[in-house]
Scaffold this active site. Sequence first.
Site, PDB file in Angstrom:
ATOM      1  N   LYS A  53       0.954  -1.096   0.123  1.00  0.00           N
ATOM      2  CA  LYS A  53       0.017   0.005  -0.027  1.00  0.00           C
ATOM      3  C   LYS A  53       0.925   1.240  -0.037  1.00  0.00           C
ATOM      4  O   LYS A  53       0.808   2.233  -0.924  1.00  0.00           O
ATOM      5  CB  LYS A  53      -0.973  -0.022   1.363  1.00  0.00           C
ATOM      6  CG  LYS A  53      -2.134  -0.868   1.002  1.00  0.00           C
ATOM      7  CD  LYS A  53      -2.772  -0.935   2.467  1.00  0.00           C
ATOM      8  CE  LYS A  53      -4.017  -1.971   2.215  1.00  0.00           C
ATOM      9  NZ  LYS A  53      -4.577  -2.607   3.559  1.00  0.00           N
ATOM     10  N   GLN A  76      -5.144  -0.960   9.632  1.00  0.00           N
ATOM     11  CA  GLN A  76      -4.926  -2.332   9.200  1.00  0.00           C
ATOM     12  C   GLN A  76      -5.757  -3.465  10.248  1.00  0.00           C
ATOM     13  O   GLN A  76      -5.467  -3.580  11.293  1.00  0.00           O
ATOM     14  CB  GLN A  76      -3.427  -2.889   8.623  1.00  0.00           C
ATOM     15  CG  GLN A  76      -3.455  -4.077   8.237  1.00  0.00           C
ATOM     16  CD  GLN A  76      -3.729  -4.116   6.835  1.00  0.00           C
ATOM     17  OE1 GLN A  76      -3.819  -3.419   6.051  1.00  0.00           O
ATOM     18  NE2 GLN A  76      -4.656  -5.074   6.306  1.00  0.00           N
ATOM     19  N   ASP A 109     -11.570   3.332   3.957  1.00  0.00           N
ATOM     20  CA  ASP A 109     -12.016   1.900   4.000  1.00  0.00           C
ATOM     21  C   ASP A 109     -13.364   1.814   3.753  1.00  0.00           C
ATOM     22  O   ASP A 109     -13.994   0.690   3.658  1.00  0.00           O
ATOM     23  CB  ASP A 109     -11.555   1.064   5.382  1.00  0.00           C
ATOM     24  CG  ASP A 109     -10.482   0.093   4.985  1.00  0.00           C
ATOM     25  OD1 ASP A 109     -10.200  -0.152   3.871  1.00  0.00           O
ATOM     26  OD2 ASP A 109      -9.651  -0.351   5.989  1.00  0.00           O
TER      27      ASP A 109
END
Length: 291
Positions: free
Chosen positions: A53, A97, A120
């Site tokens: 990422k 995460q 997200d």
Amino acid sequence: MTAQIIDGKAFAARLRTRIATQVQALAGQGITPGLAVVLLGEDPASQVYVRSKGRMTREVGMASFEHRLPQQTSQQELLDLIQKLNDDPAVHGILVQLPLPSHMDEGAVINAITPEKDVDGFHILNVGRLATGQRAMVPCTPLGCLMLLRDHLGSLAGRNAVVIGRSNIVGKPMAQLLLRDSATVTIAHSRTEDLPALCRRADILVAAVGRPAFVKGDWIKPGATVIDVGINRTEDGLVGDVDHEGASQVAGAFTPVPGGVGPMTIACLLANTLTATARIHGLPDPDGLTP
Ligand code: NAD
């Protein structure tokens, strides 16, 4: 019939190029989109995700901020860091995460992220906005699936779609997005009866189960478009939720694993970071990156 392969890797590369162009245009206005990724603990798979990422964020010209914290970090310490990132004008997107260590309340952590920076799309406000058709941040994996489906099929209106899996990160938002595009949507799950018969009615079949080669070729309607979200690590390497040999005989098109949905997820994370940046600065949504 030999099914067409939907090349998510190539699509994601084109998407990243478009994002890089738009990032350059923002630079002309003195704006650099910034994505902060927070990782707790040493989970090897999460480490790999976070590294890639970071690399791809920098490749499209965005700023990448990585925060690696020890596994035993307290929830309050994590919430304090999130608050700092919420207040930091250089940060437009925040991703924590998952999964989090078991002593953390995942919902409390996610909902501490300011919804406008929730790239997200897991914050309860974004979930509600998506469900009610308002402008939301949309979870990356289903957004990537939607882009591939639209690119391959054009309009999804009136098509029968079956989504296998009802998780908050894939199944449910995928169903919402398909519904928003006027597909007729059924969500199947572990308690669904006669799943093969249900799947055989699907023009669009999305598998997000987490079981290697779970969907067999004879479950697929001839000519259907099959999106395989599954990532299963097996002795033979990465395998999806769909039996690809079976699917390739029956489906009209399907996404391979690897090289299908996976690369779209990171590209959509960058797309969401760009969208968040534009919204935070009061600019119009970037072209073609939102549903
Ligand atoms: P999850 O475990 O949260 O959900 C799995 C779903 O499958 C559940 O809703 C469950 O009801 C359903 N299910 C389980 N057994 C079933 C059965 N026998 N019949 C019908 N349904 C059944 O998983 P998730 O987080 O939604 O992820 C699903 C898969 O997608 C996993 O393989 C995961 O690794 C993968 N994934 C891939 C990406 C990507 O970027 N490609 C992103 C997220 C998840």
